[in-house]
Design a protein around this motif. Sequence first.
Motif, PDB file in Angstrom:
ATOM      1  N   GLU A 263     -77.871  64.904   5.616  1.00 36.73           N
ATOM      2  CA  GLU A 263     -78.547  65.508   6.764  1.00 36.73           C
ATOM      3  C   GLU A 263     -77.671  65.387   8.009  1.00 36.73           C
ATOM      4  N   GLU A 264     -77.282  66.537   8.566  1.00 35.12           N
ATOM      5  CA  GLU A 264     -76.506  66.522   9.804  1.00 35.12           C
ATOM      6  C   GLU A 264     -77.424  66.174  10.967  1.00 35.12           C
ATOM      7  N   LEU A 265     -76.922  65.314  11.857  1.00 33.74           N
ATOM      8  CA  LEU A 265     -77.687  64.843  13.002  1.00 33.74           C
ATOM      9  C   LEU A 265     -77.008  65.261  14.296  1.00 33.74           C
ATOM     10  N   ALA A 266     -77.715  65.134  15.396  1.00 37.18           N
ATOM     11  CA  ALA A 266     -77.150  65.430  16.716  1.00 37.18           C
ATOM     12  C   ALA A 266     -75.972  64.498  16.987  1.00 37.18           C
ATOM     13  N   GLY A 267     -75.069  64.938  17.835  1.00 37.53           N
ATOM     14  CA  GLY A 267     -73.933  64.105  18.199  1.00 37.53           C
ATOM     15  C   GLY A 267     -72.863  64.035  17.132  1.00 37.53           C
ATOM     16  N   ASP A 268     -72.792  65.068  16.265  1.00 33.15           N
ATOM     17  CA  ASP A 268     -71.790  65.131  15.193  1.00 33.15           C
ATOM     18  C   ASP A 268     -71.844  63.907  14.276  1.00 33.15           C
ATOM     19  N   ARG A 269     -73.058  63.570  13.873  1.00 30.67           N
ATOM     20  CA  ARG A 269     -73.285  62.449  12.961  1.00 30.67           C
ATOM     21  C   ARG A 269     -73.941  62.978  11.689  1.00 30.67           C
TER      22      ARG A 269
ATOM     23  N   GLU B  94     -75.793  56.061   8.098  1.00 30.68           N
ATOM     24  CA  GLU B  94     -75.587  57.040   9.156  1.00 30.68           C
ATOM     25  C   GLU B  94     -74.242  56.741   9.794  1.00 30.68           C
TER      26      GLU B  94
END
Length: 144
Positions: free
Chosen positions: A41-47, A65
């Motif tokens: 799962e891609e998260l905000a802030g390129d994480r 993460e």
Amino acid sequence: MKQMTTIGWREWASLPDWGIVIRAKADTGAKSSAIDCSSIEELAGDRVRFTLRLSLKSNETLTLETPIAMRKHVRSSTGHGHDRIFVETTLELGGAEKKILVSLTCRKRMNHRMLLGREALAGSFLVDSSVDHWATPRVKKALK
């Protein structure tokens, strides 16, 4: 000249950033490395958040993460291309330590949860493909 560490075609790879030891296959035919994941799962802030499948024999998993190191189009062993997310981690193997990039992908049909490609092996490891577990003894508590 840098001393190369000899490893077998299969070894117990320590990934201390993630607190795991996992069986890995050295594959000099593969350019990049890969580790078996689900729920990427891609998260905000390129994480990215992902779940590692740690064993063939159990349902043991670990959710992590971490920052995304890069995105790259990768061709699988079957010749099909896929866009993959790569993350950086530390590899400890046979007394050598190295930062490597690992692609997150489903390897549930493969015999090894992790594949070490040429980019991870280059400059640090010499693979003796006739030997299983040259640098690391079979670890009873390690994950298969």
